[in-house]
Structure formats: C-alpha cells, structure tokens
Design an enzyme around this catalytic site. Structure first.
Site, mmCIF file in Angstrom:
data_model
loop_
_atom_site.group_PDB
_atom_site.id
_atom_site.type_symbol
_atom_site.label_atom_id
_atom_site.label_comp_id
_atom_site.label_asym_id
_atom_site.label_seq_id
_atom_site.Cartn_x
_atom_site.Cartn_y
_atom_site.Cartn_z
ATOM 1 N N ASP A 12 90.437 36.066 -63.615
ATOM 2 C CA ASP A 12 89.095 35.778 -64.123
ATOM 3 C C ASP A 12 88.658 37.005 -64.925
ATOM 4 O O ASP A 12 89.297 38.057 -64.873
ATOM 5 C CB ASP A 12 88.129 35.542 -62.942
ATOM 6 C CG ASP A 12 86.691 35.298 -63.394
ATOM 7 O OD1 ASP A 12 86.484 34.417 -64.252
ATOM 8 O OD2 ASP A 12 85.784 35.994 -62.921
ATOM 9 N N SER A 13 87.525 36.872 -65.620
ATOM 10 C CA SER A 13 86.973 38.021 -66.337
ATOM 11 C C SER A 13 86.502 39.113 -65.382
ATOM 12 O O SER A 13 86.332 40.260 -65.790
ATOM 13 C CB SER A 13 85.788 37.562 -67.185
ATOM 14 O OG SER A 13 84.799 37.010 -66.339
ATOM 15 N N TYR A 44 83.270 37.255 -70.500
ATOM 16 C CA TYR A 44 84.058 36.531 -71.508
ATOM 17 C C TYR A 44 83.188 35.537 -72.290
ATOM 18 O O TYR A 44 83.492 35.212 -73.436
ATOM 19 C CB TYR A 44 85.168 35.708 -70.830
ATOM 20 C CG TYR A 44 86.452 36.425 -70.484
ATOM 21 C CD1 TYR A 44 86.639 37.791 -70.721
ATOM 22 C CD2 TYR A 44 87.511 35.716 -69.911
ATOM 23 C CE1 TYR A 44 87.843 38.418 -70.380
ATOM 24 C CE2 TYR A 44 88.713 36.331 -69.580
ATOM 25 C CZ TYR A 44 88.876 37.679 -69.813
ATOM 26 O OH TYR A 44 90.066 38.280 -69.488
ATOM 27 N N GLY A 45 82.159 35.041 -71.630
ATOM 28 C CA GLY A 45 81.387 33.907 -72.170
ATOM 29 C C GLY A 45 80.910 34.051 -73.602
ATOM 30 O O GLY A 45 81.012 33.109 -74.382
ATOM 31 N N CYS A 75 88.803 30.728 -64.083
ATOM 32 C CA CYS A 75 87.746 31.067 -65.023
ATOM 33 C C CYS A 75 87.618 29.892 -65.980
ATOM 34 O O CYS A 75 88.594 29.525 -66.649
ATOM 35 C CB CYS A 75 88.161 32.335 -65.776
ATOM 36 S SG CYS A 75 87.052 32.802 -67.110
ATOM 37 N N ASN A 76 86.437 29.289 -66.042
ATOM 38 C CA ASN A 76 86.256 28.155 -66.951
ATOM 39 C C ASN A 76 86.400 28.584 -68.404
ATOM 40 O O ASN A 76 86.924 27.844 -69.233
ATOM 41 C CB ASN A 76 84.861 27.552 -66.758
ATOM 42 C CG ASN A 76 84.743 26.825 -65.445
ATOM 43 O OD1 ASN A 76 84.577 27.446 -64.408
ATOM 44 N ND2 ASN A 76 84.845 25.516 -65.482
ATOM 45 N N THR A 77 85.901 29.793 -68.703
ATOM 46 C CA THR A 77 85.935 30.255 -70.095
ATOM 47 C C THR A 77 87.378 30.462 -70.549
ATOM 48 O O THR A 77 87.768 30.034 -71.638
ATOM 49 C CB THR A 77 85.131 31.571 -70.218
ATOM 50 O OG1 THR A 77 83.839 31.356 -69.654
ATOM 51 C CG2 THR A 77 85.000 32.016 -71.647
ATOM 52 N N GLU A 154 78.132 40.277 -61.302
ATOM 53 C CA GLU A 154 79.110 41.372 -61.287
ATOM 54 C C GLU A 154 78.527 42.600 -60.578
ATOM 55 O O GLU A 154 79.239 43.331 -59.897
ATOM 56 C CB GLU A 154 79.501 41.769 -62.726
ATOM 57 C CG GLU A 154 80.451 40.796 -63.395
ATOM 58 C CD GLU A 154 81.884 40.857 -62.860
ATOM 59 O OE1 GLU A 154 82.400 41.975 -62.693
ATOM 60 O OE2 GLU A 154 82.476 39.793 -62.612
ATOM 61 N N CYS A 186 81.099 27.634 -64.177
ATOM 62 C CA CYS A 186 81.537 29.031 -64.315
ATOM 63 C C CYS A 186 81.797 29.527 -62.901
ATOM 64 O O CYS A 186 80.973 29.300 -62.001
ATOM 65 C CB CYS A 186 80.447 29.870 -64.975
ATOM 66 S SG CYS A 186 80.719 31.662 -64.853
ATOM 67 N N HIS A 188 81.666 32.308 -61.541
ATOM 68 C CA HIS A 188 80.749 33.288 -60.960
ATOM 69 C C HIS A 188 79.607 32.611 -60.183
ATOM 70 O O HIS A 188 79.060 33.179 -59.238
ATOM 71 C CB HIS A 188 80.121 34.161 -62.056
ATOM 72 C CG HIS A 188 80.995 35.282 -62.542
ATOM 73 N ND1 HIS A 188 82.084 35.088 -63.345
ATOM 74 C CD2 HIS A 188 80.920 36.616 -62.317
ATOM 75 C CE1 HIS A 188 82.649 36.258 -63.617
ATOM 76 N NE2 HIS A 188 81.960 37.206 -62.997
#
Ligand code: DGL
Length: 273
Positions: A12-13, A44-45, A75-77, A154, A186, A188
């Site tokens: 993931d980011s 990343y978004g 990670c969806n992005t 984060e 997402c 997160h």
C-alpha cells in the site's frame, strides 16, 4: 509443499493496507506475510495513474525478490493504476487487487442510493468506471475524495478534530440524499469506521472490503497448494520507505501486534535488493 506455505506480499502507499493485512492475519494466521508501505510517496491518491503504476511495479519486483509468491495490492489507488499492468508484466504471479465494493452495496441498498469514498486516482481509473457500469445501474452513487484524510490516518489521528471535519463534510450531504450504504474505497478508511458509523448512524451500513479480500487470497493460495497448514502463527515482516520508528509505533496500534520493521530508501525509481 511445506506446511508453512508460501509468503504473501502485501503493499500500500502507507498504513492503509494494514486493514487488509489484519483481515488476512485473522483468516490465515499461519501464512507468512511481508508488507511494504510506500510512505516515501504517500498519499498516492492525488498522483497520476502512471506514477502510481511505476511505484507499484517496482514494489512488486521488491516483494518477489524477497520471496513473495502471491501479491495482494492492498490499495485501491494502486489497483486502479496498476493491477492490469502487473498481471501482464508478471504473468506467473497471482495478484489480488481491490475495487470499490459497489456490487454488494448496490445489491443490498434499499434506498438505491450509495455513498462511495475513495481517492481521486481511484475515481479516475477505468476499474471504477467499469464497476459502476456493470453493477450500479438503478443505483445513484454519491462520491467524495475526503481530501487530507489519508494524511490524518497516517499520523494516527483516527479521532482528531480534522478527521471528524473531513468526514462530516463528505458524509452530511450524502445523508441528506438518503444514502443507506457507504463503500470504503480506500484501505486507509476502515481505521476510522467507528467515527464514520457515529456520523452516519446505525441505520447506514458501512462496507469494509478487507474480509472479502482475505477470503479471495485464501482461495488463490488453496488453488496453488500454497496455503500454510502449520499450527504456529506465520512470520510477519514489514518494510517502509519512510521513517521506521513512527511506522513501528502505528503498526502496533493498528494491528494489535508488533513485528520487525525495516526501512528502505528509493534510489530514484528503484528499490534496493
Ligand atoms: N490506501 C490507499 C487506497 O486504498 C491509498 C491512499 C493514498 O495513498 O492516497 O487507495
């Protein structure tokens, strides 16, 4: 195949993919899991799909070098930007990716009005457009990108005033539109489900896709004969491209267990061996 199965790589980011890893850990406790959080580049978004695709390819190479045999793009992005590209580039590797859970939302919504929360890049990708086209006819979708929320998560501010402000700004107008379902697009966002549920109330269902992703991972491991069978817990290891000690701290908090964390640095567009 040895009883301990094969290591699964997860990325993931940043810390978002830990919501997926947590579900995997609970469903697949014996499997070895290797996690990469690209905190040097989070979020990343707002980035371009091409940039996120390049990060995703290099992180995949890194995880494969470290012995991962199956990769979960938690990670969806990154899934929006790179999943198709990764499958073409590494045809021998099984991938599990994320897509906003519009299908179960559309199937279960009684008002046929659904809120989807995801990053700008996820909404731009062809994957999201295709999911909406295939599964959401007859359902009205309300979208929001929750600017700034990934940074709050984060930083571990899961209940902070800014976190609440961002969520209320997105969710109040959706509630006024009679949504009865919220899709977390997402990885997160599951870490702020208690706050989301508080804002939307108990009558609105909030869909976290992590358990479905863990089940899909188990299906693929079984198909390949890679499922760990031993009694003992699998080995967890974590790599971040950002500072190690904040990651280690939030990891313990979000996952409820601690594990070794290693720091690596990007060297222009490459990761070390
Ligand atoms: N957790 C990620 C996702 O699922 C990325 C969020 C971000 O870095 O902007 O989309």
């Amino acid at each position: 195949m040895s009883e301990s199965g094969v290591p699964v790589g997860v990325f993931d980011s940043g810390v978002g993919g830990l919501s997926v890893l947590r579900a995997m850990r609970s469903l697949l406790p014996a499997q070895d899991l290797l996690y990469f959080g690209d905190q040097a580049h989070v979020p990343y978004g707002p980035r371009s799909l091409a940039e996120v695709r390049a990060f995703s390819e290099e992180i995949t190479r890194f995880l494969l070098r470290r012995g991962a045999k199956l990769i979960v793009v938690a990670c969806n992005t990154a899934s929006a930007a790179a999943l198709q590209h990764l499958r073409l580039t590494f045809p021998q590797v099984p991938f599990v990716g994320m897509e906003p859970a519009v299908k179960p939302a559309a199937e279960t919504s009684r008002t046929h009005r659904v809120g989807v929360l995801a990053t700008p890049a996820t909404f731009q990708g062809a994957l999201y457009a295709s999911v909406v086209e295939r599964f959401a006819s007859g359902t009205t979708i309300f979208q929001d990108t929750l600017p700034g929320l990934v940074n709050e998560i984060e930083a571990g501010r899961l209940e902070g005033a800014e976190t609440r402000r961002i969520l209320e700004k997105a969710l109040r107008p959706m509630l006024a539109e009679q949504i009865d379902t919220v899709v977390l697009g997402c990885t997160h966002y599951p870490f702020v489900i208690p706050l989301i549920q508080e804002i939307v109330g108990p009558a609105v269902q909030v869909i976290d896709p992590a358990p479905a992703i863990a089940r899909q991972t188990r299906r693929l491991l079984e198909q390949h004969g890679w499922l760990a069978q031993n009694e003992a817990n699998g080995f967890l290891s974590f790599v971040t491209s950002g500072p190690v000690s904040p990651f280690a701290k939030i990891l313990t908090r979000l996952l409820g267990e601690s594990a070794p964390v290693e720091g690596v640095r990007w060297n222009s567009s490459n990761l070390p061996d």
